[in-house]
Design a protein around this motif. Structure first.
Motif, mmCIF file in Angstrom:
data_model
loop_
_atom_site.group_PDB
_atom_site.id
_atom_site.type_symbol
_atom_site.label_atom_id
_atom_site.label_comp_id
_atom_site.label_asym_id
_atom_site.label_seq_id
_atom_site.Cartn_x
_atom_site.Cartn_y
_atom_site.Cartn_z
ATOM 1 N N MET B 200 0.813 -1.215 0.000
ATOM 2 C CA MET B 200 0.000 0.000 0.000
ATOM 3 C C MET B 200 0.851 1.271 0.000
ATOM 4 O O MET B 200 0.481 2.249 -0.649
ATOM 5 C CB MET B 200 -0.972 0.007 1.194
ATOM 6 N N PRO B 201 1.954 1.346 0.713
ATOM 7 C CA PRO B 201 2.750 2.588 0.697
ATOM 8 C C PRO B 201 3.336 2.878 -0.687
ATOM 9 O O PRO B 201 3.378 2.001 -1.559
ATOM 10 C CB PRO B 201 3.858 2.304 1.712
ATOM 11 N N HIS B 202 3.793 4.114 -0.842
ATOM 12 C CA HIS B 202 4.275 4.593 -2.141
ATOM 13 C C HIS B 202 5.788 4.791 -2.140
ATOM 14 O O HIS B 202 6.252 5.904 -1.894
ATOM 15 C CB HIS B 202 3.609 5.934 -2.474
ATOM 16 N N PRO B 203 6.570 3.775 -2.481
ATOM 17 C CA PRO B 203 8.015 3.968 -2.518
ATOM 18 C C PRO B 203 8.439 4.981 -3.570
ATOM 19 O O PRO B 203 9.467 5.645 -3.411
ATOM 20 C CB PRO B 203 8.557 2.570 -2.854
ATOM 21 N N GLU B 204 7.614 5.150 -4.626
ATOM 22 C CA GLU B 204 8.003 6.097 -5.687
ATOM 23 C C GLU B 204 7.924 7.544 -5.208
ATOM 24 O O GLU B 204 8.464 8.440 -5.850
ATOM 25 C CB GLU B 204 7.143 5.867 -6.935
ATOM 26 N N ARG B 205 7.251 7.773 -4.085
ATOM 27 C CA ARG B 205 7.184 9.132 -3.554
ATOM 28 C C ARG B 205 8.285 9.366 -2.519
ATOM 29 O O ARG B 205 8.306 10.400 -1.855
ATOM 30 C CB ARG B 205 5.828 9.391 -2.890
ATOM 31 N N ALA B 206 9.136 8.397 -2.329
ATOM 32 C CA ALA B 206 10.185 8.521 -1.312
ATOM 33 C C ALA B 206 11.501 7.989 -1.884
ATOM 34 O O ALA B 206 12.174 7.180 -1.273
ATOM 35 C CB ALA B 206 9.791 7.752 -0.052
ATOM 36 N N SER B 207 11.831 8.437 -3.081
ATOM 37 C CA SER B 207 13.041 7.929 -3.727
ATOM 38 C C SER B 207 13.994 9.021 -4.162
ATOM 39 O O SER B 207 14.913 8.798 -4.922
ATOM 40 C CB SER B 207 12.663 7.081 -4.954
ATOM 41 N N GLU B 208 13.749 10.245 -3.681
ATOM 42 C CA GLU B 208 14.619 11.360 -4.031
ATOM 43 C C GLU B 208 14.764 12.244 -2.802
ATOM 44 O O GLU B 208 13.792 12.484 -2.093
ATOM 45 C CB GLU B 208 13.998 12.186 -5.167
ATOM 46 N N GLY B 209 15.977 12.736 -2.590
ATOM 47 C CA GLY B 209 16.270 13.562 -1.417
ATOM 48 C C GLY B 209 15.328 14.747 -1.288
ATOM 49 O O GLY B 209 14.864 15.067 -0.191
ATOM 50 N N ILE B 210 14.989 15.385 -2.398
ATOM 51 C CA ILE B 210 14.179 16.607 -2.317
ATOM 52 C C ILE B 210 12.769 16.316 -1.795
ATOM 53 O O ILE B 210 12.089 17.200 -1.275
ATOM 54 C CB ILE B 210 14.121 17.321 -3.692
#
Lengths: 773, 236
Positions: B200-210
């Protein structure tokens, strides 16, 4: 089917005055048909024509070198943001529908503003909202609050637009008449700007989207009346039903369609549906338009021409296609499984002609109905209540004896408390662009290559494979309506100044503004005075911050049997952050950092010392009165320039503006507002040393809302330099404490006040949760 | 590597999945749901969104799309598939993954950052995640409460098919850390063959430092690591 005869009663029922009806007779040279009467009624409603406010709106600054599409020209204004990239944005109200049916009313508010943005050819990339409700102790208010928030969430989340935040205030004046203002921003290349104009005589006119039903009949006219006890019962049919899934398909199909170059003009069917979209597109292009209602997809059998023309069924678009390219259009609509119909043609007659069942049911000069609505210069008179407001003094009111308890009460006060109960229901991270999440002074989003709509082959060839530079936008929407109620001019200025201050705190320079003017009935001279004065305030402030107004919305008649709402001219500001290193958030970061107050501790020229209209006065004394703090725009602007200079020099580790609740609330928020993850706040203490200036009370020092102030934190070794630099720029500055320690403690002279951060956090974070349980 | 990201009507995290894979240096393209074939791909992402408006039930209509038949063949041949959020819901509806996602315990949509504990490093989707590392990634869903009957749960446990669980900052699987009421705090599972996973979580929203966290990269990097060792790409 026989249509009702046009009688004075029928004219009055359509909210048209005898004078307006006379003008209709002059324009047509004959008695209008029933359908025509309906068309005039919606097109000349305040919602569509701004007939009561147009003279005032002329005072806004609307031009600058960056304005590509100005206010009032199209569905939304467009600003240049450099490198060939532009932004389209606007705020719009859906107050009355939300009062009657909160979930659908709010949902379709989001749908409408999103459509306004992609109609311009832009890809919608983020949303904000500004909400007002009565007090949460009332179960009916809780129902409206909960319905509105879940309606916004339902529509925005499914469509896939991040709702980055906004503002929510609770005040008795909004009981029964909540405000729901929705903002959307989209991104596009300059060449992709699309006009809502019916160009090209002989071009076919397409209808795309779901079938037309009887829902939302004459919603625009409904939005331009007072809400009454009966509204809920009688007007439910005027509230539309939203389908965000359909909107997503329509949006993607339209953006894909625009890239073919087959589109001559496009307009959404929002307020006044088919009526507004046909006569406005013809009026803009100086052409005429002819449509055949029998070809319009219809949801219910036996719909009359009146119903079809005035329906506000959602998610529908009118597309004017270059002749000979119909097939490309049909292919894309079919790919997205969208219903469509070829309903008419662009003509050179200058008239809007509607046929139904073989008869002409409407034949009106398009330009005259779209652009020549009546304009009224309403009477304005300073409200009586202001005498009492101005006479208010602190003399009879004791200073605070319980500052510790008072800060707790302020942090738990719903208008100040964390709004995470609201924003956690919104997907605020879809599109992988949200850099600063809701909960800081301004939201920050990055614009990247996939924020832009797909390009036509021609444009792609022109642009080549030059990468799109990432850009950072900061957004804030603000309005302290209590200030506006107590002093419309100063309150108007403060609404803009606070939004601009929020941008400055996040490291941004304003690009432009959009406003939503929410007021009561303009026929009341006292209300009209509120409108006039606050618009003057907004305009002066927008000029000061070089933020052109690119459009917005006017919502009048916001009153219920209890009286008018507080005047609420909501302002959304969009700003640009030049470099990722400049992104600044409001929470303290490292132990040992110096806390500096930029701005005056207290405005000594203000007899109320910043307590007029303050949250403290409302929470501790139950009083909503007193002249609000003064706003000196020059001073405010110097503060922003100075703060931005400090941020750009790399010295600023956090920046938070002082607003409701004053210095004490601002500093407390710096200590408790960082959220690392679910159930994991980052609490960081602070020790303040304050001096009570002579003749200043403790409540004014801690909770006064003197304007033009920001709390920043900097590394200890930078503190002296930063204070000097700010003073050199003409901004009062002083170190007021140090970050660190377990509690928040404040020494004022001999007195020492201490708060547990866990307790403050719990009160602030969970207060709305508890009220909603 | 070469990724296909499925695109259903009202998928809305499809671009984000393409973006992150390209950001990590790989090829990724969108694949329209009416396509009967996947073409040649190394792995497939079923992205988040509200396929078909999530009317009826999340993922319930999407499972009948033509592309899903191709996806089933691809998975049956051992191809790697990762479903994120609505993609996880679709894979469960299509019975490519066990269990179901039902309405959040709060009855509200919930968007916030959570901590995720990887229950095992022994999977193509978790092999690069250190045992003592809790991933900080966002969730955004209204129907993310993982549900399965006791027998299924027992099997999932026994076979190590539970890949991610909601935890607190100390790594404890507490009820307070569970954002939606999922049984056993389950945030993501894989199939028995271990080539299909969903979360369920979104790894694609947590893959960049910014964006505030790069922890999500570890999930994509695990998959990429696996693909770099696997032999010929599966075809469907």
């Amino acid at each position: 089917m026989s249509e009702p005869a046009i009688t004075p009663e029928l004219v009055a029922k359509h909210n048209l005055t005898p004078e307006e009806y006379q003008k209709i007779l002059e324009i047509l040279g004959r008695t209008p048909t029933y359908t025509e009467l309906g068309i005039f009624s919606v097109m000349w409603s305040e919602h569509c024509s701004y007939k009561n406010t147009r003279p005032l709106l002329k005072g806004f600054p609307t031009k600058s070198a960056t304005v590509l599409v100005g206010a009032g020209e199209e569905n939304a204004g467009i600003l240049d943001m450099g490198d060939g990239i532009a932004i389209a944005f606007k705020i719009e109200s859906h107050n009355h529908p939300s009062a009657v049916e909160p979930f659908q009313g709010a949902a379709t508010g989001v749908g409408g503003i999103v459509r306004d943005i992609f109609t311009m050819g832009a890809r919608p990339v983020c949303a904000l909202n500004s909400l007002r409700f009565g007090e949460l102790s009332n179960p009916e208010v809780r129902r409206l609050f909960s319905g509105v928030v879940s309606g916004i969430a339902h529509y925005g989340n499914c469509f896939g637009i991040p709702t980055l935040g906004g503002e929510v205030y609770f005040d008795k004046s909004y009981e029964g008449n909540p405000l729901v203002n929705a903002f959307c921003l989209g991104v596009l290349r300059h060449e992709q700007i699309t006009r809502g104009a019916a160009h090209g005589v002989g071009n076919p006119v397409f209808y795309v989207g779901p079938a037309t039903g009887r829902d939302g009949l004459a919603g625009a006219a409904f939005a331009s009346q007072d809400l009454t006890e009966e509204s809920a019962e009688h007007q439910r049919g005027a509230v539309q039903v939203g389908d965000p899934f359909m909107e997503k398909l329509v949006c993607e199909a339209c953006l894909e369609l625009l890239a073919t170059g087959a589109v001559a003009g496009m307009q959404d069917m929002g307020a006044a549906g088919l009526t507004c979209s046909t006569c406005e597109t013809a009026a803009r292009a100086g052409t005429g338009i002819e449509i055949e209602l029998d070809r319009v997809p219809q949801r219910a059998p036996g719909m009359t021409s009146y119903e079809i023309m005035l329906s506000e069924s959602q998610e529908r678009m009118l597309v004017v296609v270059h002749r000979g390219r119909e097939e490309e259009v049909q292919r894309i609509f079919d790919k997205w499984d969208l219903p469509w119909a070829h309903i008419g043609t662009v003509t050179d007659s200058g008239r809007m002609v509607v046929r139904h069942g073989g008869r002409i049911v409407v034949d009106i000069p398009a330009k005259q109905i779209a652009d020549e609505s009546p304009v009224y210069q309403r009477e304005a008179r300073e409200p009586k209540y202001l005498q009492e407001v101005r006479a208010f003094r602190l003399d009879g009111m004791a200073d605070t004896l319980d500052a510790v308890g008072e800060l707790k009460r302020l942090l738990a006060w719903p208008s100040i408390a964390s709004k995470h109960w609201v924003y956690r229901q919104y997907d605020h991270q879809v599109r992988a662009g949200t850099v600063v999440l809701p909960g800081s002074d301004a939201a920050v989003i990055r614009i990247k290559a996939d924020s832009l709509p797909v390009m036509s082959a021609e444009l792609a060839a022109k642009v080549g494979d030059k990468p799109v530079p990432e850009k950072l936008l900061a957004l804030s929407v603000d309005c302290n309506a209590t200030y506006v109620y107590l002093d419309p001019y100063e309150g108007g200025k403060i609404a803009v100044a606070e939004a601009a201050r929020n941008l400055a705190c996040s490291g941004a320079v304003p690009l432009g503004a959009t406003d939503n003017l929410n007021f009561g009935n303009p026929h009341n001279p006292e209300i009209f005075w509120q409108i006039q004065e606050s618009v003057r305030g907004l305009a002066d402030a927008c000029r000061a911050f070089h933020a052109p107004v690119t459009g917005g919305n006017v919502s009048l008649y916001n009153q219920n049997p209890g009286g008018p709402i507080d005047p609420t001219p909501t302002v959304a500001l969009v700003g640009l952050i030049a470099d990722p290193a400049h992104i600044t958030t409001q929470w303290f970061r490292d132990e040992g950092d110096a806390i500096i107050l930029l701005g005056d501790a207290v405005d000594l020229a203000d007899p109320l010392r910043g307590l007029g209209g303050s949250a403290h006065l409302q929470v501790a004394h139950g009083k909503k009165t007193g002249t609000p703090p003064r706003m000196n725009l020059e001073k405010e602007k110097t503060l922003h320039t100075t703060l931005l200079g400090l941020i750009q020099s790399g010295s600023v580790k956090s920046a938070h503006d002082c607003s409701e609740g004053g210095l004490a609330v601002a500093v407390a928020e710096c200590c408790i507002s960082q959220c690392v993850a679910r159930g994991t706040p980052r609490l960081i203490g602070a020790e303040l040393n304050l001096t009570l200036p002579p003749g200043v009370r403790l409540d004014a020092l801690l909770f006064g809302e003197t304007q033009s102030r920001v709390v920043i934190s900097v590394a200890d070794h930078d503190a002296v330099k930063v204070v000097e630099r700010a003073r050199l720029m003409g901004v009062p500055a002083a170190r007021i404490g140090t970050v660190g320690g377990a509690p928040l403690s404040v020494a004022v002279g001999e007195a020492r006040l201490t708060w547990s951060l866990q307790e403050l956090h719990d009160l602030w974070w969970s207060s709305i949760d508890r009220l909603m349980q | 590597m070469n990724f296909a990201v499925l695109q259903f009507p009202a998928s809305n995290c499809d671009q984000d999945a393409v973006h992150v894979l390209q950001h990590l240096g790989h090829d990724a393209r969108l694949l329209w749901h009416k396509e009967p074939s996947l073409g040649t791909v190394d792995a497939v992402i079923v992205p988040g969104g509200f396929s078909y408006g999530d009317y009826l039930r999340t993922g319930a209509i999407a499972r009948f799309s033509p592309v899903m038949q191709a996806l089933r063949r691809f998975a049956d041949n051992g191809g790697f598939v990762l479903g994120i959020c609505n993609g996880f819901q679709i894979l469960c509806e299509a019975h490519l993954l066990p269990g179901a996602l039902v309405r959040n315990r709060s009855l509200q949509f919930c968007c916030e950052t959570v901590y995720l504990k990887s229950a095992t490093a022994d999977s193509p989707f978790t092999n690069k995640i250190p045992a003592d590392k809790w991933l900080r990634v966002p969730i955004a869903h209204g129907e993310g409460c993982y549900f399965a009957d006791d027998e299924t749960l027992a099997k999932l446990r026994a076979r190590g098919q539970i890949l991610w669980q909601y935890c607190d900052e100390s790594g404890a699987l507490t009820d307070a850390a569970n954002p939606n009421g999922s049984l056993l705090n389950i945030a993501g599972v894989c199939n028995e063959r271990r080539n299909v996973a969903g979360l369920m979580p979104h790894p694609e929203r947590a893959s960049e430092g910014i964006l505030g966290s790069e922890d999500g990269r570890l999930i994509f990097e695990s998959l990429i690591e696996t693909l770099s060792h696997s032999t010929a790409a599966a075809v469907a």
